[in-house]
Write a protein that holds these residues in place. Sequence first.
Motif, short mmCIF file in Angstrom:
data_model
loop_
_atom_site.label_atom_id
_atom_site.label_comp_id
_atom_site.label_asym_id
_atom_site.label_seq_id
_atom_site.Cartn_x
_atom_site.Cartn_y
_atom_site.Cartn_z
N SER A 470 0.94 -1.10 0.02
CA SER A 470 0.01 -0.05 -0.03
C SER A 470 0.80 1.34 -0.03
O SER A 470 2.02 1.31 0.74
N SER A 471 0.58 2.34 -0.72
CA SER A 471 1.27 3.47 -0.86
C SER A 471 0.83 4.33 0.40
O SER A 471 -0.25 4.30 0.97
N LEU A 472 1.77 5.04 1.18
CA LEU A 472 1.78 5.68 2.35
C LEU A 472 2.22 6.99 1.82
O LEU A 472 3.07 7.37 1.26
N ARG A 473 1.44 7.90 2.68
CA ARG A 473 1.56 9.25 2.37
C ARG A 473 1.70 9.79 4.06
O ARG A 473 0.60 10.23 4.53
N PRO A 474 2.97 9.90 4.56
CA PRO A 474 2.95 10.61 5.78
C PRO A 474 3.13 12.13 5.86
O PRO A 474 2.75 12.46 4.97
N GLU A 475 3.01 12.45 7.20
CA GLU A 475 2.66 13.89 7.31
C GLU A 475 3.84 14.70 6.76
O GLU A 475 3.73 15.77 6.48
N ALA A 476 5.06 14.31 6.80
CA ALA A 476 6.27 14.82 6.32
C ALA A 476 7.05 13.90 5.67
O ALA A 476 7.37 12.80 5.91
N ALA A 477 7.96 14.44 4.60
CA ALA A 477 8.70 13.60 3.96
C ALA A 477 9.79 13.03 4.76
O ALA A 477 10.46 11.93 4.63
N ALA A 478 10.30 13.66 5.97
CA ALA A 478 11.23 13.17 7.05
C ALA A 478 10.87 11.84 7.67
O ALA A 478 12.01 11.42 8.02
N ARG A 479 9.88 11.74 7.52
CA ARG A 479 9.32 10.31 8.28
C ARG A 479 9.32 9.25 7.23
O ARG A 479 8.71 8.38 7.73
N GLU A 480 9.79 9.37 6.00
CA GLU A 480 9.62 8.21 5.08
C GLU A 480 10.80 7.42 5.74
O GLU A 480 11.99 7.60 5.71
N LEU A 481 10.46 5.97 5.62
CA LEU A 481 11.60 5.19 5.98
C LEU A 481 11.91 4.22 4.85
O LEU A 481 13.22 4.15 4.48
N ILE A 482 11.04 3.72 4.02
CA ILE A 482 11.50 2.90 3.10
C ILE A 482 10.59 3.38 1.65
O ILE A 482 9.35 3.46 1.84
N ARG A 483 11.31 3.87 0.60
CA ARG A 483 10.78 4.26 -0.57
C ARG A 483 10.92 3.39 -1.70
O ARG A 483 12.11 2.87 -1.80
N ALA A 484 9.84 3.33 -2.42
CA ALA A 484 10.07 2.42 -3.92
C ALA A 484 9.64 3.64 -4.88
O ALA A 484 9.33 4.67 -4.90
N GLN A 485 10.03 2.84 -6.29
CA GLN A 485 9.92 3.94 -7.52
C GLN A 485 8.42 4.38 -7.37
O GLN A 485 8.22 5.72 -8.09
N GLU A 486 7.50 3.87 -6.88
CA GLU A 486 6.08 4.11 -7.07
C GLU A 486 5.69 4.70 -5.83
O GLU A 486 4.54 5.64 -5.88
N GLY A 487 6.26 5.05 -4.70
CA GLY A 487 5.94 5.88 -3.74
C GLY A 487 6.35 5.25 -2.44
O GLY A 487 7.37 4.14 -2.45
N THR A 488 6.10 5.73 -1.46
CA THR A 488 6.46 5.36 0.11
C THR A 488 5.82 4.21 0.63
O THR A 488 4.52 3.92 0.49
N ILE A 489 6.60 3.17 1.17
CA ILE A 489 5.91 1.80 1.63
C ILE A 489 6.15 1.52 2.85
O ILE A 489 5.58 0.47 3.68
N ALA A 490 6.82 2.57 3.60
CA ALA A 490 7.18 2.08 5.15
C ALA A 490 7.40 3.70 5.71
O ALA A 490 8.16 4.45 4.96
N ALA A 491 6.80 4.03 6.80
CA ALA A 491 6.87 5.39 7.26
C ALA A 491 6.98 5.42 8.90
O ALA A 491 6.93 4.41 9.51
N ASP A 492 7.52 6.33 9.60
CA ASP A 492 7.82 6.72 10.80
C ASP A 492 6.33 7.03 11.58
O ASP A 492 5.97 8.27 11.10
N ILE A 493 5.66 6.59 12.32
CA ILE A 493 4.48 6.92 12.90
C ILE A 493 4.52 7.29 14.52
O ILE A 493 3.59 7.15 15.27
N SER A 494 5.63 7.45 14.91
CA SER A 494 6.10 7.85 16.10
C SER A 494 5.25 9.11 16.98
O SER A 494 5.13 9.92 16.10
N THR A 495 4.91 9.10 18.21
CA THR A 495 4.23 9.97 19.12
C THR A 495 5.05 10.34 19.84
O THR A 495 6.24 9.98 20.25
N THR A 496 4.69 11.63 20.62
CA THR A 496 5.55 11.86 21.79
C THR A 496 5.67 10.95 22.87
O THR A 496 6.79 11.10 23.94
N SER A 497 4.77 9.77 22.97
CA SER A 497 5.05 8.83 23.94
C SER A 497 5.43 7.54 23.55
O SER A 497 5.56 6.60 24.35
#
Length: 680
Positions: A470-497
């Motif tokens: 599934s293509s992922l669209r995180p809140e910021a580009a800095a939170r992308e972890l793994i990128r494919a040619q077609e889009g981001t497929i892994a992202a950082d979803i950390s919170t303050t806690s």
Amino acid sequence: MAAPLAQASGGSALTLLAPGGLWLLALLGPLVLLYILKIKRRRRRVPSTWLWAAAQRDLLARAPFRRLIAQLPLILQALALALLALALARPASRGRAFTGDHVAIIVDASASMSAAARAPSGEATTRIELAKQLARDLLSGLTPGSDALILEAGRDARLVAALDRDLVRLRAAVDAIAARDVEGDLGAAVALGVDRLRQLGGSRRIVVITDGNLARPAALRGVSLPLEVITVGDPVDNAAIVRVDVRSGAAPADAGGGAPAREEVQAFLVVANFGAQPRDVYVTMRQDNASDVLGSRRVLVKPGERLPVVLTFRPSPGDRRKGLLFELSPRDVMPVDDVAYGRVPAGDRLPVFLASAGEGQGGEPTAAAGGSGWLERALASDPMTAVTSGALADLLNAPGLDPDTFVVIDGACPADPPGGDLLIVNPPPGRCFGALVGPTLERPTLTSWDTADPRLRFLTLDGVHLRAASSLRPEAAARELIRAQEGTIAADISTTSRTGTLLGFDVGESDWPLKASFVLFVRNLLEQARAHRAHGITGPARTGEPLRVSVPGTARDLEAIGPAGERLDVALRAGVAVIAEAPRAGFYRLAWQGPQAGSVLVPANLTSVAESDLAPRPLSAEGDAVAVSSAAGRADAHTEWTWLLALAALAFVLFDVWYFTRAPRPAPARLAPLSRSPLP
């Protein structure tokens, strides 16, 4: 407010510290009235009025008063009354005037100011009390028309009293100052004092009262206004606990090899001796609110030595997350650094919960099938984990789930899952912790990954093939972890806690589990979760700093209790409870309500070498505008004469009583003249 009575040539003056006591002088009027009023006499019939001629003249006079006669009792009683009135007014002679139109008095309130000291009279006191008395003396020595402001210098600066000429309010502000268990930093207080006085006219000066044990002595450099530093307290020897760390470990196995190694709590402490003589001390460990000693060692610490000490005990399941107290005995001049605080670790094995959104036949979860099976194998391969598999409902409804549990969810993205760090695999379309899960990408080609992120270190994704993601669209580009040619497929979803990771694909629909990078990825996640869990156990907060505690996102009705049982203001933001400052060393208790109600105990320690070292050290005061002196060499600002006047008044009263009750002297006997009779 003190009122000056007279100014001497040498700068001394007589000051009334409580001029309201002069009201007693009004009693002089009734006293004089008693001596001039005529006595009303009762009439009596007597044979002759010759012996009462004076009384007869009083009865014939028309005026109710008689002439005042300066009698000795009247003089004695008037003097006693005047002396008592002056004693109540608390007269004091000022030995040294404190010049300056506008004065900023800064009192050091760091932890070293709580050390024991001796007053000039020889009484036992503390350095902070000496500093407060000196501040009161400086206020008493202010010239008429001057004003002052009071600042408290702990870790941060605090304005105790704004510019004021009322000495009563200024002294009350000084009385409210107390030493806190924090490192001192005079820089902020000096800067605040300069800022408040910079725009004022007339002569301005700053006075700093400190013991000289400064964590940051360079703060006295480059001050634009005249600065005077007055030191209090004598150099004394001190021993302290300057470091504490509590971890979970394994006790060594028996020599015979029959019994396996058991888990034990290992406390690592550093005891420092800042004195000139060796110290023989006991280092003990016990639980909070318990008298039984869990561990103890007797050590000899040489002068200037920092000695590591290790204490261990084997915990029971009920000991988890309870408070630990470490003490040095016998205590010395600074008790606050003779005690350190820790917490029993939650256990060496990291709890892991693997939750699957689907169910098999008969309601059994399919956690062991597909990608979840590969995840379970990788998680269980770590010998220091305790993996539990179940359905998503079991996770959300688990009443006794460990708050530090590493949670893995396959095929779902609940809003507020319990536990600690989080891994979500193959989420459904929609919003997931700030990232938008979009359409499916067929056979995406991996192009890059964030090697700087701890979760992807020491691994490569070259040669990894995915069937779909599934293509992922995180809140910021800095939170992308793994990128494919077609889009981001892994992202950082950390919170303050918590730290969160989102994989937009099913690992079972790829060849990644067949490669070593998949095991490294899971191990990195576990190590990060284990580090976060250990940080909450072994990393006590520092006093004087904000206290941040992770709580569930559903927490409400948060309550914070300080070391002395006081209620503290606490803010809750996105799963993090924040206490603005931890002013005292000890245990801070937080409790909350909600679906995941619970409580947590957080230790806070001083552990400061700069504050515990009470040996003399030169202050880095540079420039002609800075003067450094000792309070012991200063003349007293004022000397009170209350008791001397009270004793003089008592002496006059006693003399008056003696005068009235004395035995009268006998009159000298007179010989009657011999009568001469004529001779016969």
